[in-house]
Design a protein around this motif. Structure first.
Motif, PDB file in Angstrom:
ATOM      1  N   ARG A 167       0.842  -1.183   0.000  1.00  0.00           N
ATOM      2  CA  ARG A 167       0.000   0.000   0.000  1.00  0.00           C
ATOM      3  C   ARG A 167       0.886   1.244   0.000  1.00  0.00           C
ATOM      4  O   ARG A 167       1.893   1.305   0.712  1.00  0.00           O
ATOM      5  CB  ARG A 167      -0.914  -0.019   1.219  1.00  0.00           C
ATOM      6  N   GLU A 168       0.480   2.239  -0.781  1.00  0.00           N
ATOM      7  CA  GLU A 168       1.295   3.437  -0.933  1.00  0.00           C
ATOM      8  C   GLU A 168       0.464   4.694  -0.766  1.00  0.00           C
ATOM      9  O   GLU A 168      -0.747   4.714  -0.998  1.00  0.00           O
ATOM     10  CB  GLU A 168       1.970   3.460  -2.309  1.00  0.00           C
ATOM     11  N   PHE A 169       1.150   5.743  -0.378  1.00  0.00           N
ATOM     12  CA  PHE A 169       0.523   7.056  -0.208  1.00  0.00           C
ATOM     13  C   PHE A 169       0.125   7.627  -1.562  1.00  0.00           C
ATOM     14  O   PHE A 169       0.867   7.530  -2.540  1.00  0.00           O
ATOM     15  CB  PHE A 169       1.514   7.986   0.487  1.00  0.00           C
ATOM     16  N   VAL A 170      -1.054   8.263  -1.614  1.00  0.00           N
ATOM     17  CA  VAL A 170      -1.520   8.935  -2.816  1.00  0.00           C
ATOM     18  C   VAL A 170      -1.641  10.439  -2.587  1.00  0.00           C
ATOM     19  O   VAL A 170      -1.043  11.239  -3.298  1.00  0.00           O
ATOM     20  CB  VAL A 170      -2.873   8.363  -3.288  1.00  0.00           C
ATOM     21  N   SER A 171      -2.424  10.809  -1.574  1.00  0.00           N
ATOM     22  CA  SER A 171      -2.658  12.220  -1.323  1.00  0.00           C
ATOM     23  C   SER A 171      -3.188  12.392   0.086  1.00  0.00           C
ATOM     24  O   SER A 171      -3.723  11.445   0.674  1.00  0.00           O
ATOM     25  CB  SER A 171      -3.675  12.775  -2.334  1.00  0.00           C
ATOM     26  N   ALA A 172      -3.050  13.602   0.623  1.00  0.00           N
ATOM     27  CA  ALA A 172      -3.558  13.881   1.963  1.00  0.00           C
ATOM     28  C   ALA A 172      -3.864  15.359   2.100  1.00  0.00           C
ATOM     29  O   ALA A 172      -3.343  16.195   1.347  1.00  0.00           O
ATOM     30  CB  ALA A 172      -2.554  13.441   3.029  1.00  0.00           C
ATOM     31  N   TYR A 212       0.803  15.303  -2.270  1.00  0.00           N
ATOM     32  CA  TYR A 212       0.533  14.354  -3.340  1.00  0.00           C
ATOM     33  C   TYR A 212       1.774  13.522  -3.624  1.00  0.00           C
ATOM     34  O   TYR A 212       2.904  14.022  -3.556  1.00  0.00           O
ATOM     35  CB  TYR A 212       0.149  15.088  -4.627  1.00  0.00           C
ATOM     36  N   ALA A 213       1.547  12.276  -3.982  1.00  0.00           N
ATOM     37  CA  ALA A 213       2.641  11.458  -4.487  1.00  0.00           C
ATOM     38  C   ALA A 213       3.062  12.008  -5.847  1.00  0.00           C
ATOM     39  O   ALA A 213       2.229  12.549  -6.592  1.00  0.00           O
ATOM     40  CB  ALA A 213       2.193  10.005  -4.629  1.00  0.00           C
ATOM     41  N   ASP A 214       4.315  11.878  -6.163  1.00  0.00           N
ATOM     42  CA  ASP A 214       4.801  12.390  -7.445  1.00  0.00           C
ATOM     43  C   ASP A 214       4.048  11.774  -8.619  1.00  0.00           C
ATOM     44  O   ASP A 214       3.824  12.433  -9.637  1.00  0.00           O
ATOM     45  CB  ASP A 214       6.301  12.098  -7.585  1.00  0.00           C
ATOM     46  N   SER A 215       3.647  10.532  -8.475  1.00  0.00           N
ATOM     47  CA  SER A 215       2.996   9.821  -9.569  1.00  0.00           C
ATOM     48  C   SER A 215       1.616  10.363  -9.907  1.00  0.00           C
ATOM     49  O   SER A 215       1.100  10.097 -11.003  1.00  0.00           O
ATOM     50  CB  SER A 215       2.891   8.327  -9.234  1.00  0.00           C
ATOM     51  N   VAL A 216       1.010  11.121  -8.998  1.00  0.00           N
ATOM     52  CA  VAL A 216      -0.346  11.637  -9.242  1.00  0.00           C
ATOM     53  C   VAL A 216      -0.400  13.154  -9.282  1.00  0.00           C
ATOM     54  O   VAL A 216      -1.452  13.723  -9.588  1.00  0.00           O
ATOM     55  CB  VAL A 216      -1.348  11.115  -8.193  1.00  0.00           C
ATOM     56  N   LYS A 217       0.713  13.782  -8.977  1.00  0.00           N
ATOM     57  CA  LYS A 217       0.737  15.239  -8.926  1.00  0.00           C
ATOM     58  C   LYS A 217       0.336  15.828 -10.275  1.00  0.00           C
ATOM     59  O   LYS A 217       0.808  15.386 -11.326  1.00  0.00           O
ATOM     60  CB  LYS A 217       2.135  15.706  -8.537  1.00  0.00           C
ATOM     61  N   GLY A 218      -0.570  16.792 -10.249  1.00  0.00           N
ATOM     62  CA  GLY A 218      -1.053  17.409 -11.473  1.00  0.00           C
ATOM     63  C   GLY A 218      -2.243  16.710 -12.092  1.00  0.00           C
ATOM     64  O   GLY A 218      -2.887  17.251 -12.991  1.00  0.00           O
ATOM     65  N   ARG A 219      -2.544  15.519 -11.618  1.00  0.00           N
ATOM     66  CA  ARG A 219      -3.692  14.768 -12.151  1.00  0.00           C
ATOM     67  C   ARG A 219      -4.786  14.572 -11.112  1.00  0.00           C
ATOM     68  O   ARG A 219      -5.965  14.529 -11.451  1.00  0.00           O
ATOM     69  CB  ARG A 219      -3.233  13.387 -12.640  1.00  0.00           C
ATOM     70  N   PHE A 220      -4.402  14.425  -9.847  1.00  0.00           N
ATOM     71  CA  PHE A 220      -5.352  14.200  -8.754  1.00  0.00           C
ATOM     72  C   PHE A 220      -5.472  15.452  -7.898  1.00  0.00           C
ATOM     73  O   PHE A 220      -4.490  16.176  -7.708  1.00  0.00           O
ATOM     74  CB  PHE A 220      -4.892  13.044  -7.871  1.00  0.00           C
ATOM     75  N   GLN A 257     -10.455  13.788  -6.597  1.00  0.00           N
ATOM     76  CA  GLN A 257     -10.770  13.909  -8.012  1.00  0.00           C
ATOM     77  C   GLN A 257      -9.581  13.384  -8.807  1.00  0.00           C
ATOM     78  O   GLN A 257      -8.467  13.903  -8.670  1.00  0.00           O
ATOM     79  CB  GLN A 257     -11.047  15.364  -8.380  1.00  0.00           C
ATOM     80  N   MET A 258      -9.824  12.384  -9.626  1.00  0.00           N
ATOM     81  CA  MET A 258      -8.743  11.746 -10.378  1.00  0.00           C
ATOM     82  C   MET A 258      -8.974  11.958 -11.868  1.00  0.00           C
ATOM     83  O   MET A 258      -9.970  11.468 -12.416  1.00  0.00           O
ATOM     84  CB  MET A 258      -8.684  10.250 -10.043  1.00  0.00           C
ATOM     85  N   ASN A 259      -8.083  12.677 -12.498  1.00  0.00           N
ATOM     86  CA  ASN A 259      -8.170  12.953 -13.927  1.00  0.00           C
ATOM     87  C   ASN A 259      -6.998  12.304 -14.662  1.00  0.00           C
ATOM     88  O   ASN A 259      -6.004  11.915 -14.040  1.00  0.00           O
ATOM     89  CB  ASN A 259      -8.161  14.465 -14.175  1.00  0.00           C
ATOM     90  N   GLU A 285      -1.750   2.240 -14.683  1.00  0.00           N
ATOM     91  CA  GLU A 285      -0.981   2.035 -13.450  1.00  0.00           C
ATOM     92  C   GLU A 285      -1.642   2.646 -12.219  1.00  0.00           C
ATOM     93  O   GLU A 285      -1.163   2.458 -11.101  1.00  0.00           O
ATOM     94  CB  GLU A 285       0.442   2.582 -13.600  1.00  0.00           C
ATOM     95  N   ASP A 286      -2.749   3.359 -12.410  1.00  0.00           N
ATOM     96  CA  ASP A 286      -3.521   3.852 -11.260  1.00  0.00           C
ATOM     97  C   ASP A 286      -4.480   2.783 -10.735  1.00  0.00           C
ATOM     98  O   ASP A 286      -5.125   2.986  -9.705  1.00  0.00           O
ATOM     99  CB  ASP A 286      -4.330   5.097 -11.652  1.00  0.00           C
ATOM    100  N   THR A 287      -4.566   1.670 -11.421  1.00  0.00           N
ATOM    101  CA  THR A 287      -5.439   0.589 -10.985  1.00  0.00           C
ATOM    102  C   THR A 287      -5.013   0.071  -9.619  1.00  0.00           C
ATOM    103  O   THR A 287      -3.860  -0.298  -9.414  1.00  0.00           O
ATOM    104  CB  THR A 287      -5.416  -0.555 -12.006  1.00  0.00           C
ATOM    105  N   ALA A 288      -5.955   0.071  -8.679  1.00  0.00           N
ATOM    106  CA  ALA A 288      -5.655  -0.331  -7.304  1.00  0.00           C
ATOM    107  C   ALA A 288      -6.930  -0.253  -6.481  1.00  0.00           C
ATOM    108  O   ALA A 288      -7.948   0.278  -6.930  1.00  0.00           O
ATOM    109  CB  ALA A 288      -4.595   0.586  -6.694  1.00  0.00           C
ATOM    110  N   ILE A 289      -6.833  -0.762  -5.271  1.00  0.00           N
ATOM    111  CA  ILE A 289      -7.857  -0.483  -4.272  1.00  0.00           C
ATOM    112  C   ILE A 289      -7.441   0.795  -3.557  1.00  0.00           C
ATOM    113  O   ILE A 289      -6.299   0.913  -3.090  1.00  0.00           O
ATOM    114  CB  ILE A 289      -7.999  -1.639  -3.266  1.00  0.00           C
ATOM    115  N   TYR A 290      -8.352   1.731  -3.487  1.00  0.00           N
ATOM    116  CA  TYR A 290      -8.075   3.029  -2.865  1.00  0.00           C
ATOM    117  C   TYR A 290      -8.721   3.087  -1.486  1.00  0.00           C
ATOM    118  O   TYR A 290      -9.907   2.781  -1.332  1.00  0.00           O
ATOM    119  CB  TYR A 290      -8.598   4.157  -3.742  1.00  0.00           C
TER     120      TYR A 290
END
Length: 124
Positions: free
Chosen positions: A45-50, A60-68, A82-84, A89-94
């Motif tokens: 499990r990894e951090f996404v945003s807070a 934000y995690a670098d992998s989602v910055k600018g998109r979430f 909000q995920m744009n 690779e964003d496929t996961a359980i959130y």
């Protein structure tokens, strides 16, 4: 104690958008920093945003910055993600999670309460 329930997951094509929501029980929602984490199959499990308790700080995690984009509504006891421009690779359980004020937004072990998770699947 806080109980969390995520919603909004689903199947979307690459490039599409989804909006996850997390509803919290209890009257002390604004005492908690809120975070989103994700776990892909076979991965940790990894951090996404807070977002901080008052919405004043976000991370934000670098992998989602600018998109979430994370947001919260303390009057409604909800936090949203909000995920744009979604990618396969964003496929996961959130998972939605809550940590007491003073915790570090990005540190997973600081989060005390967790939801059950919602599946996000992005097809290529």
């Amino acid at each position: 104690q806080v109980q969390l329930a995520e919603s909004g997951g689903g199947l979307v094509q690459a490039g599409g958008s989804l909006r996850l929501s997390c509803a919290a029980s209890g009257r002390t929602f604004d005492s908690y920093n809120m975070g989103w984490f994700r776990q892909a199959p076979g991965k940790e499990r990894e951090f996404v945003s807070a977002i901080s308790w008052d919405g004043g700080n976000t991370a934000y995690a670098d992998s989602v910055k600018g998109r979430f984009t994370i947001s919260r509504d303390n009057a409604k006891n909800t936090v949203a993600l909000q995920m744009n421009s979604l990618k396969p690779e964003d496929t996961a359980i959130y998972y939605c999670a809550a940590a007491l004020i003073g915790s570090t937004l990005t540190t997973q072990r600081h989060y005390r309460y967790w939801g059950q998770g919602t599946q996000v699947t992005v097809s290529s």
